[in-house]
Enzyme design. Sequence first.
Site, PDB file in Angstrom:
ATOM      1  CB  CYS A  57      46.929   8.311  25.693  1.00 29.78           C
ATOM      2  SG  CYS A  57      47.511   9.893  26.298  1.00 29.78           S
ATOM      3  CB  CYS A  92      47.210  12.991  23.924  1.00 28.11           C
ATOM      4  SG  CYS A  92      48.216  11.935  24.971  1.00 28.11           S
TER       5      CYS A  92
END
Lengths: 76, 344
Positions: free
Chosen positions: A10, A13
Amino acid sequence: MDIKVLGTGCAKCNTLEKVTKEAIAELGIDATVTKVEDFIKILEFGVMTTPALVVDGKVVVKGKVPKVSEIKELLK
Amino acid sequence: MQKLISLNKSVWTFPVLLLPIWILLYVNLWSMADFLTYSVLNFNQGEHLTESVFFFIYEVPKVMLLLVLIIYAVGVLRTFFTTEKTRKILEGKSLFTGNVMGAVLGVLTPFCSCSAIPLFLGFVEAGVPLGVTFSFLIAAPMINEVALVLLAGLFGWKVALIYVGTGLFIAIFSGWLIGKLKLEKYVADWVYQIKTNAEETESEQLTFNDRIIGGFTAVKEIVGKIWIYILIGIAIGAGAHGYVPEDFMSNLLGADNWYGVPLAILIGVPMYSNAAGIIPIVSVLIEKGVSLGTALAFMMSVIALSLPEIIILKKVLKWQLIAAFVGIVATGIIVVGFVFNYLI
């Protein structure tokens, strides 16, 4: 120092990976950063909320992206 | 901000000082918008354009103020809930009670759809029943504080509360049914074999100040991300304000049409958007004569079910369980849509 960024890809991250690398560069320490994207491996760390940061096998951050300064504190 | 806070140990004074300012602003919004529209901008009373401008000038600060307050409160509240604690509470809970708690905790626990899979695995592995896990996973994205504020701002508190109530109902009922149907065998086989490192990562001890700051962080993060959708949503609402609905939409998706709700869901399920992004579309639909129940059903189907989510779930669930999940949730939303259309 062995640093792992746990996350399933994502946006947060990727931010965590970037911020961690910045912190390492600023501290000038010797550390390897690897990304762990496999669900099972992530779960093996007992992490349910990504992104998470693992330093030498210990989960130090989960579910959020700290500031560079906060990560520097954690790495010291 | 961060510096300021670390200098001042008594952070709690910030919200205490800000609250009266907030109330003062909120109470005087109407007269300020009135003054701005008629005295400063010099619009003539009674014209369509004036109505639209006033609507925009009044609604934008109103919704923003409500958003800041609610997101702040929810942000502080969520510091009391962590995924680990929630999992512990839900471990081995019976059907129904577990579903109710799962749904409520789904709303309160901080959740990002990108961690849905690790969370699912973590819950199942710890012995949280499958149906209870689903109640959590359905409620978490569906009931959203931003959608709550926007619905309250644009359509009133009654609509907002019905949204929360029916959202909880769908999450509880769907999870309960999934539990009743005993679909555990349709979870991918490897899921039951994984063992996590049981060593508990010690949870951080949050101080009172941390929680206060948690609220501010939530406001900064969420409002920073969604303000543009809100402006667009209200601008569209303002543009359509006071105009007669177009026949096309009201014929197709109006309350009198029995297939309006299922059709809206059929369109909504493959779409993906977060709650903030979908509200502008909902306000257009309603202004164009789509009935409230149909529009809400559409919104729920977009935020609770989506194609990308289904593809991700495929990694841990067999298709039978995915079909049951989508089918049950979609049916629940259809029922809510019909009930809404019938009641209002």
